[in-house]
Scaffold this motif. Sequence first.
Motif, PDB file in Angstrom:
ATOM      1  N   ARG A 137       2.025  -0.462   5.579  1.00 40.22           N
ATOM      2  CA  ARG A 137       2.604   0.854   5.813  1.00 40.22           C
ATOM      3  C   ARG A 137       1.750   1.603   6.832  1.00 40.22           C
ATOM      4  N   SER A 138       2.387   2.345   7.700  1.00 40.54           N
ATOM      5  CA  SER A 138       1.665   3.077   8.743  1.00 40.54           C
ATOM      6  C   SER A 138       0.574   3.949   8.136  1.00 40.54           C
ATOM      7  N   GLY A 139      -0.644   3.838   8.697  1.00 38.30           N
ATOM      8  CA  GLY A 139      -1.763   4.647   8.235  1.00 38.30           C
ATOM      9  C   GLY A 139      -2.529   4.066   7.077  1.00 38.30           C
ATOM     10  N   GLU A 140      -2.167   2.863   6.612  1.00 43.10           N
ATOM     11  CA  GLU A 140      -2.819   2.297   5.436  1.00 43.10           C
ATOM     12  C   GLU A 140      -3.650   1.052   5.741  1.00 43.10           C
ATOM     13  N   LEU A 150      -6.417 -10.901   0.561  1.00 40.84           N
ATOM     14  CA  LEU A 150      -6.331  -9.469   0.806  1.00 40.84           C
ATOM     15  C   LEU A 150      -6.057  -8.744  -0.504  1.00 40.84           C
ATOM     16  N   VAL A 151      -6.717  -7.633  -0.689  1.00 43.75           N
ATOM     17  CA  VAL A 151      -6.511  -6.806  -1.880  1.00 43.75           C
ATOM     18  C   VAL A 151      -6.133  -5.408  -1.421  1.00 43.75           C
ATOM     19  N   TYR A 152      -5.015  -4.906  -1.957  1.00 43.60           N
ATOM     20  CA  TYR A 152      -4.549  -3.558  -1.617  1.00 43.60           C
ATOM     21  C   TYR A 152      -5.161  -2.565  -2.598  1.00 43.60           C
ATOM     22  N   ASN A 153      -5.746  -1.490  -2.069  1.00 44.05           N
ATOM     23  CA  ASN A 153      -6.450  -0.522  -2.903  1.00 44.05           C
ATOM     24  C   ASN A 153      -5.798   0.862  -2.875  1.00 44.05           C
ATOM     25  N   GLY A 154      -4.486   0.884  -2.669  1.00 46.18           N
ATOM     26  CA  GLY A 154      -3.766   2.152  -2.649  1.00 46.18           C
ATOM     27  C   GLY A 154      -3.498   2.678  -4.045  1.00 46.18           C
ATOM     28  N   PRO A 166      -6.462   7.273   2.628  1.00 46.75           N
ATOM     29  CA  PRO A 166      -5.712   8.402   3.130  1.00 46.75           C
ATOM     30  C   PRO A 166      -4.537   8.707   2.221  1.00 46.75           C
ATOM     31  N   GLY A 167      -3.844   9.825   2.484  1.00 45.10           N
ATOM     32  CA  GLY A 167      -2.712  10.181   1.649  1.00 45.10           C
ATOM     33  C   GLY A 167      -1.616   9.144   1.722  1.00 45.10           C
TER      34      GLY A 167
END
Length: 432
Positions: free
Chosen positions: A333-336, A372-376, A13-14
């Motif tokens: 973060r909210s929404g992530e 855990l891997v963050y994909n942002g 998401p954005g």
Amino acid sequence: MLTIVLLATVIQPGKINAAFDLEAESAILVDAKTGKILFQKNIDAILPTASMTKMMSEYLILEAINEGKIFWDQEVPISDFVRTLSLHTALSNVPLRQDATYTVEQLYQSVAIYSANASTIALAELIAGSETQFVKMMNDKAAELGLEDYEFVNTTGLNNSDLQGNHPDGTGENAENMMSARATAKLAFHLINDYPEVLETASIPTMDFIAGPEERIEMRNWNWMLSGIEPQHDYEGIDGLKTGYTSAAGNAFTGTAERNGMRFISVVMRTNTRDDRFNETKKLLDHGFNNFTHVELVEAGFIPEGFEQIPVVAGKEREVGISSIEALSTVVRSGEDELYSTELSLNESQLNEDGELEAPFEAGTQVGTLALVYNGDEDEEFLYASQRAEVPVVTDVAVEKAGWFAMAMRAVGGFFSGIWNGVAEMVKGWFS
């Protein structure tokens, strides 16, 4: 470690960006549990720290208490220099007398609440014999904690020129303690996690200091975000940690607050006024509490898809199940929530060249880790690289070593299986 696979569907998401800037030369916001950096501005600039220095002095005082080297009710000698410095009213001090007695606890309270400079030096002399030796301890501890960007030249955060020619040996007469916001946040992270009792004292708004017979000094905490000091700065959940000011450092503040089980650490350096350091801290902490939550993303006992079993050699069983032994959680973060995937890494030293685990082994034998891997859109950053969320992956059951007869029969079976496969391939070739 051999990284095997990335798991889980990734939806992007954005991204929500921080919609504010800070009136501070350098600033950082960190989750106090995971060490994840949630906001940063110029965090590697090395700046004067002023009395935020005392967080390192407090760390060493509490360490000495916990190791039994000093005791709360122990009396502290007051040297001639400490006595003289304590009467310097332009600096933050409580007056200390040589015909009165003070305990470690009393002086520590004056340090943690009122940032008393002479009290800090008195405790340093008690622990190390001299401020010079205590400063060496400070720099050694900073290296041990991995602060990286730092230089301690005295115990208080004053400019050495304020020490009336009694600055520690080997330091410049106009030198000042220096750290980056990142290093300051690391120090605060260790202080409140290693010695959480620091907050019991740091959160006291006011306390009287008994300087001598009929000499009572009111100590008002310099942290105006505590309730009841300066009402315009009251902040829900704030309970620390340390302010600082010198002409070179400007106004600085390391804050920490907890709400609903979630704690953040903030650092602002070189703000213009005392009010500014609290106003900018409020922006940082609001950003944290309004936009982030702690989320359990993977439950304990997770079985990586495609790796429900790993092969076993020389065991009574040919395969063994593996799973994670703890839940994986992080501040999100909210929404992530959906921007995270899992990464399984198997330990090559536990496996043979064919990727098999050799029997015998016990249930709960660790064979790797699940992370855990963050994909942002941006890289996820922590105070320390080792703080990335990961948990052990272990074998679900024990597997005993197979006996010689079973191994022999497997070898025979493998031999005839090889012959049969060869014949089948030959026959297949006749008709192809």
